[in-house]
Enzyme design. Structure first.
Site, mmCIF file in Angstrom:
data_model
loop_
_atom_site.group_PDB
_atom_site.id
_atom_site.type_symbol
_atom_site.label_atom_id
_atom_site.label_comp_id
_atom_site.label_asym_id
_atom_site.label_seq_id
_atom_site.Cartn_x
_atom_site.Cartn_y
_atom_site.Cartn_z
ATOM 1 C CD GLU A 138 -2.832 0.866 2.581
ATOM 2 O OE1 GLU A 138 -3.266 -0.272 2.883
ATOM 3 O OE2 GLU A 138 -3.100 1.886 3.226
ATOM 4 C CG ASP A 141 -1.716 4.603 2.961
ATOM 5 O OD1 ASP A 141 -2.382 4.053 2.099
ATOM 6 O OD2 ASP A 141 -1.520 4.142 4.098
ATOM 7 C CD GLU A 149 -5.103 7.579 5.972
ATOM 8 O OE1 GLU A 149 -6.056 6.791 5.920
ATOM 9 O OE2 GLU A 149 -4.409 7.730 6.989
#
Ligand SMILES: *[C@@H]1O[C@H](CO)[C@@H](O)[C@H](O)[C@H]1NC(C)=O
Length: 292
Positions: A109, A111, A113
């Site tokens: 993953e 990311d 955010e």
């Protein structure tokens, strides 16, 4: 086709014109991003919407539910750009997640955010990298602009050399491939793009300090101008495998010295958390990739 009965030269020139026009139309369609072609709204019961003939995608969040979408394609390496305009006003407690992820228990993953804040207080941009289910590599930043006033470009460059997170083409973080010293690197599992807008007021606001103010709902985040210069995987085959990879600069791109200076500038002025300096969190020693 009135010219078809006249001379053959005018007939061939008109069909040439037709072919040219068709080519222009096809190229135009292929290069303009269309959210309908690239993404599926996956949850939120109508709170996620594609608008303006596919030019715009919006997610919204209210007290009942957030919403989310995912890419139709799976990618294994590439440069992936999206323009986002984040939830405006008092967005404290809301989180807009925008990330790449594979599936399964040992997933990879990458990311971004975006943690909302009280009006006037800065958003936090949270980044992380997971390899085979293991993350714990957070770096967080504030931004040098208001990400709710306009669209800005958030990019992930992912290749065998590393992962570079950029904002408006300014690199903010490089996660190098450190396999040579035994650090796992995401390189085998194709990933989809996911995004969601959800309520995280139990942790996002410095451990739940500030609760989401639902009088401001619905909260909305917007997306446009998606672009993926990337290897698309379909039925186990990479779109990068068949043709020459020479023009695919993003397969070999690394930070040059000018870009390295930019990362240093961002990290010096806007970084608010770095796992690589968190000695309290790692009393047995910092993760290996932090020591090089
Ligand atoms: C919100 O603003 C405060 C004050 O500037 C800042 O310390 C914090 O990092 C910001 N972000 C979050 C998620 O609280």
């Amino acid at each position: 086709m009135a010219s078809s009965s006249s001379s053959s030269s005018s007939s061939s020139s008109s069909s040439f014109l037709m072919v040219s026009l068709l080519a222009v139309v096809l190229i135009g369609v292929a290069s303009a991003s269309n959210m309908y072609n690239d993404f599926d709204i996956t949850w939120g019961d109508g709170r996620g919407k594609v608008l303006n003939n596919g030019e715009l995608l919006t997610l919204s969040l209210d007290k009942t539910s957030g919403s989310g979408f995912k890419s139709k394609n799976e990618y294994l390496f590439g440069k992936i750009d999206m323009q986002l305009k984040l939830v405006a006003g008092n967005s404290a407690g809301t989180v807009t997640a925008y990330y790449l992820s594979s599936q399964g228990a040992t997933w990879d993953e990458i990311d971004f955010e975006f943690l909302g804040n009280l009006s006037g207080d800065p958003y936090t941009v949270h980044t992380n990298v997971f390899s085979q289910g293991k993350g714990n590599r957070e770096q967080q930043f504030h931004l040098w602009f208001d990400p709710t006033a306009d669209f800005h470009t958030y990019s992930i460059l992912w290749n065998l050399h590393g992962i570079i997170f950029s904002v408006d083409n300014i690199p903010i973080r490089e996660f190098k491939n450190s396999e040579s010293i035994g650090v796992l690197f995401p390189k085998n599992q194709p990933m989809r793009i996911y995004s969601s807008l959800w309520n995280a007021d139990d942790w996002a606001t410095r451990g739940g300090l500030i609760k989401t103010d639902w009088t401001n709902a619905p909260f909305t985040a917007s997306y446009e101008n998606f672009n993926a210069d990337a290897c698309v995987i379909s039925s186990g085959t990479s779109s990068c495998g068949s043709t020459s990879n020479n023009e695919k600069y993003w397969l070999s791109q690394e930070l040059d010295s000018t870009s390295q200076e930019k990362v240093t500038w961002v990290q010096k002025n806007y970084m608010i958390y770095n796992y690589c300096t968190d000695t309290k969190r790692f009393p047995q020693g910092l993760p290996k990739e932090c020591t090089i």
